[in-house]
Design a protein around this motif. Structure first.
Motif, mmCIF file in Angstrom:
data_model
loop_
_atom_site.group_PDB
_atom_site.id
_atom_site.type_symbol
_atom_site.label_atom_id
_atom_site.label_comp_id
_atom_site.label_asym_id
_atom_site.label_seq_id
_atom_site.Cartn_x
_atom_site.Cartn_y
_atom_site.Cartn_z
ATOM 1 N N MET A 114 0.885 -1.163 0.000
ATOM 2 C CA MET A 114 0.000 0.000 0.000
ATOM 3 C C MET A 114 0.926 1.216 0.000
ATOM 4 O O MET A 114 2.090 1.130 0.413
ATOM 5 N N TYR A 115 0.407 2.333 -0.483
ATOM 6 C CA TYR A 115 1.246 3.514 -0.655
ATOM 7 C C TYR A 115 0.584 4.752 -0.066
ATOM 8 O O TYR A 115 -0.640 4.858 -0.030
ATOM 9 N N LEU A 116 1.444 5.689 0.332
ATOM 10 C CA LEU A 116 0.971 7.017 0.729
ATOM 11 C C LEU A 116 1.673 8.041 -0.154
ATOM 12 O O LEU A 116 2.919 8.068 -0.194
ATOM 13 N N VAL A 117 0.900 8.836 -0.864
ATOM 14 C CA VAL A 117 1.460 9.941 -1.645
ATOM 15 C C VAL A 117 1.325 11.182 -0.776
ATOM 16 O O VAL A 117 0.222 11.520 -0.337
ATOM 17 N N ILE A 118 2.445 11.836 -0.523
ATOM 18 C CA ILE A 118 2.447 12.949 0.431
ATOM 19 C C ILE A 118 2.889 14.247 -0.245
ATOM 20 O O ILE A 118 3.968 14.289 -0.856
ATOM 21 N N GLY A 119 2.040 15.264 -0.158
ATOM 22 C CA GLY A 119 2.423 16.582 -0.666
ATOM 23 C C GLY A 119 3.444 17.185 0.287
ATOM 24 O O GLY A 119 3.172 17.289 1.483
ATOM 25 N N GLU A 120 4.604 17.573 -0.238
ATOM 26 C CA GLU A 120 5.710 18.034 0.627
ATOM 27 C C GLU A 120 5.331 19.265 1.447
ATOM 28 O O GLU A 120 5.657 19.355 2.626
ATOM 29 N N GLN A 121 4.630 20.202 0.817
ATOM 30 C CA GLN A 121 4.275 21.442 1.514
ATOM 31 C C GLN A 121 3.016 21.278 2.363
ATOM 32 O O GLN A 121 2.976 21.654 3.528
ATOM 33 N N SER A 122 2.009 20.680 1.740
ATOM 34 C CA SER A 122 0.685 20.645 2.378
ATOM 35 C C SER A 122 0.575 19.598 3.490
ATOM 36 O O SER A 122 -0.322 19.682 4.326
ATOM 37 N N ARG A 123 1.467 18.576 3.474
ATOM 38 C CA ARG A 123 1.387 17.427 4.396
ATOM 39 C C ARG A 123 0.058 16.681 4.233
ATOM 40 O O ARG A 123 -0.414 15.995 5.139
ATOM 41 N N ALA A 169 -4.880 -1.592 2.348
ATOM 42 C CA ALA A 169 -5.599 -2.788 2.802
ATOM 43 C C ALA A 169 -5.365 -3.119 4.277
ATOM 44 O O ALA A 169 -6.001 -4.026 4.812
ATOM 45 N N VAL A 170 -4.421 -2.421 4.907
ATOM 46 C CA VAL A 170 -4.237 -2.601 6.358
ATOM 47 C C VAL A 170 -4.459 -1.233 7.013
ATOM 48 O O VAL A 170 -3.519 -0.478 7.265
ATOM 49 N N PRO A 171 -5.739 -0.894 7.266
ATOM 50 C CA PRO A 171 -6.103 0.485 7.588
ATOM 51 C C PRO A 171 -5.516 1.030 8.883
ATOM 52 O O PRO A 171 -5.115 2.191 8.931
ATOM 53 N N HIS A 172 -5.454 0.202 9.942
ATOM 54 C CA HIS A 172 -4.970 0.761 11.208
ATOM 55 C C HIS A 172 -3.484 1.099 11.139
ATOM 56 O O HIS A 172 -3.034 2.074 11.721
ATOM 57 N N ARG A 173 -2.758 0.298 10.386
ATOM 58 C CA ARG A 173 -1.333 0.601 10.208
ATOM 59 C C ARG A 173 -1.180 1.921 9.457
ATOM 60 O O ARG A 173 -0.340 2.763 9.778
ATOM 61 N N LEU A 174 -2.033 2.119 8.466
ATOM 62 C CA LEU A 174 -1.995 3.357 7.692
ATOM 63 C C LEU A 174 -2.310 4.558 8.591
ATOM 64 O O LEU A 174 -1.615 5.567 8.566
ATOM 65 N N LEU A 175 -3.346 4.406 9.424
ATOM 66 C CA LEU A 175 -3.745 5.509 10.309
ATOM 67 C C LEU A 175 -2.657 5.839 11.337
ATOM 68 O O LEU A 175 -2.446 7.010 11.658
ATOM 69 N N ASP A 176 -1.950 4.819 11.803
ATOM 70 C CA ASP A 176 -0.821 5.058 12.713
ATOM 71 C C ASP A 176 0.238 5.928 12.047
ATOM 72 O O ASP A 176 0.773 6.857 12.652
ATOM 73 N N ILE A 177 0.535 5.615 10.791
ATOM 74 C CA ILE A 177 1.566 6.371 10.053
ATOM 75 C C ILE A 177 1.101 7.812 9.830
ATOM 76 O O ILE A 177 1.849 8.766 10.024
ATOM 77 N N ILE A 178 -0.173 7.955 9.456
ATOM 78 C CA ILE A 178 -0.761 9.283 9.225
ATOM 79 C C ILE A 178 -0.617 10.156 10.481
ATOM 80 O O ILE A 178 -0.200 11.304 10.421
ATOM 81 N N LYS A 179 -0.931 9.528 11.617
ATOM 82 C CA LYS A 179 -0.886 10.260 12.891
ATOM 83 C C LYS A 179 0.558 10.598 13.259
ATOM 84 O O LYS A 179 0.888 11.738 13.590
ATOM 85 N N ARG A 180 1.412 9.587 13.175
ATOM 86 C CA ARG A 180 2.814 9.754 13.575
ATOM 87 C C ARG A 180 3.506 10.843 12.758
ATOM 88 O O ARG A 180 4.319 11.603 13.248
ATOM 89 N N GLU A 181 3.170 10.911 11.461
ATOM 90 C CA GLU A 181 3.865 11.859 10.583
ATOM 91 C C GLU A 181 3.116 13.187 10.440
ATOM 92 O O GLU A 181 3.511 14.032 9.646
ATOM 93 N N GLY A 182 2.028 13.340 11.190
ATOM 94 C CA GLY A 182 1.288 14.600 11.170
ATOM 95 C C GLY A 182 0.675 14.910 9.818
ATOM 96 O O GLY A 182 0.663 16.059 9.363
ATOM 97 N N LEU A 183 0.125 13.893 9.157
ATOM 98 C CA LEU A 183 -0.461 14.084 7.827
ATOM 99 C C LEU A 183 -1.976 14.168 7.932
ATOM 100 O O LEU A 183 -2.565 13.748 8.931
ATOM 101 N N SER A 184 -2.601 14.701 6.865
ATOM 102 C CA SER A 184 -4.058 14.608 6.819
ATOM 103 C C SER A 184 -4.438 13.784 5.593
ATOM 104 O O SER A 184 -4.006 14.061 4.471
ATOM 105 N N LEU A 185 -5.215 12.722 5.848
ATOM 106 C CA LEU A 185 -5.610 11.800 4.773
ATOM 107 C C LEU A 185 -6.843 12.342 4.065
ATOM 108 O O LEU A 185 -7.883 12.546 4.678
ATOM 109 N N THR A 186 -6.704 12.592 2.770
ATOM 110 C CA THR A 186 -7.775 13.221 2.008
ATOM 111 C C THR A 186 -8.536 12.233 1.129
ATOM 112 O O THR A 186 -9.735 12.357 0.935
ATOM 113 N N ALA A 187 -7.798 11.291 0.556
ATOM 114 C CA ALA A 187 -8.443 10.418 -0.428
ATOM 115 C C ALA A 187 -7.792 9.043 -0.461
ATOM 116 O O ALA A 187 -6.629 8.875 -0.088
#
Ligand SMILES: [Zn+2]
Length: 284
Positions: free
Chosen positions: A14-23, A31-49
């Motif tokens: 699974m992949y995360l595409v991250i905008g460098e400026q916007s985060r 397909a492993v959602p809780h792992r994804l959400l942990d990464i989102i939280k840890r890296e201070g990102l906002s998941l849009t789509a």
């Protein structure tokens, strides 16, 4: 634009595409959602789509949880069978998430609603990326579960093959070593295949992914993109590129089939297949 590669399940990505400026982040086949959400939280990102390549469980099963956990999350895909789909997309449709652009590329064959996603960021010198799901793999291509060799030929040569050559290829599974072993059977004299196989084995020893590759590299060692090469034609006994592709995929289907008993997960997937439900065997 940063792409985070996350190994999940037996051999999926699974992949995360991250905008460098916007985060701001876009997930591909999470397909492993809780792992994804942990990464989102840890890296201070906002998941849009969420971009889903196809409906098979090992690509789409996380969508439902993510939609529940992330208010307002949109789930894009080209097939009504995709879990928690909110926005059905069509070929060449373009999406924009802040500075990140996505062009949807309809690539039916592995499944009839399969989409690849070509992604680039505004004002960014990084090479664009294409998320190819189970259509194009590093050194291989996906099984023709619901489509034809004609469709896969179109997908590989006219849709994906015409993208900018420097495009980075992020595929749905880590099948590279097995694919290269098959590529070597097809073209025993291809030095690039041998080099790649040595490199891929070293990556495997270090437990590191072989993604991304680039399109220009794929043309050098991926037999499914080398249909006009004399060596590939000789292996298949065909010259028409669609016939070459059809024979190649058939040969790959029968190449080094595992002799050991199927793992329970694969057996379950197979049973679902037999029941007419959707599934994706862990190994293609
Ligand atoms: Zn699949």
């Amino acid at each position: 634009m940063k792409v985070k590669v996350i190994s999940i399940l037996e051999d999926n990505y699974m992949y995360l595409v991250i905008g460098e400026q916007s985060r701001m982040a876009i997930a591909v086949d999470p397909a492993v959602p809780h792992r994804l959400l942990d990464i989102i939280k840890r890296e201070g990102l906002s998941l849009t789509a969420v971009l889903t390549t196809h409906h098979h469980w090992d690509h789409a099963r996380g969508n439902e949880t993510l939609v529940k956990e992330v208010p307002g999350l949109r789930v894009y895909g080209g097939d009504d069978r995709i879990n928690a789909l909110t926005d059905k997309v069509t070929n060449a449709q373009e999406l924009k998430f802040n500075s990140i652009n996505v062009r949807c590329l309809f690539t039916p064959c592995h499944t009839l609603g399969h989409m690849c996603y070509f992604v680039w960021e505004d004002d960014c010198t990084d090479a664009p990326a294409v998320f190819t799901g189970d259509t194009l793999f590093v050194a291989g291509c996906g099984r023709f579960f619901e489509g034809t060799a004609e469709q896969m030929y179109h997908n590989l040569t006219e849709v994906l093959g015409t993208l900018p050559q420097e495009t980075k290829v992020f595929c749905g599974h880590e099948y590279t070593i097995k694919n290269l072993k098959f590529a070597l059977k097809v073209e025993p004299e291809n030095e690039k295949v041998k080099q790649m196989l040595t490199w891929a084995r070293a990556r495997d020893d270090d437990d590191k992914p072989t993604v991304p590759s680039t399109l220009i590299e794929e043309f050098e060692y991926n037999p499914f993109l080398r249909l006009s090469e004399e060596s590939v034609q000789k292996f298949t006994g065909k010259t028409n590129p669609v016939d070459v592709l059809r024979v190649l995929r058939k040969e790959k289907d029968n190449f080094q089939k595992p002799k050991e008993r199927m793992p329970p997960q694969a057996m379950l997937a197979l049973q679902w297949d037999l029941l007419g439900a959707s599934s994706c065997l862990p190994k293609t």
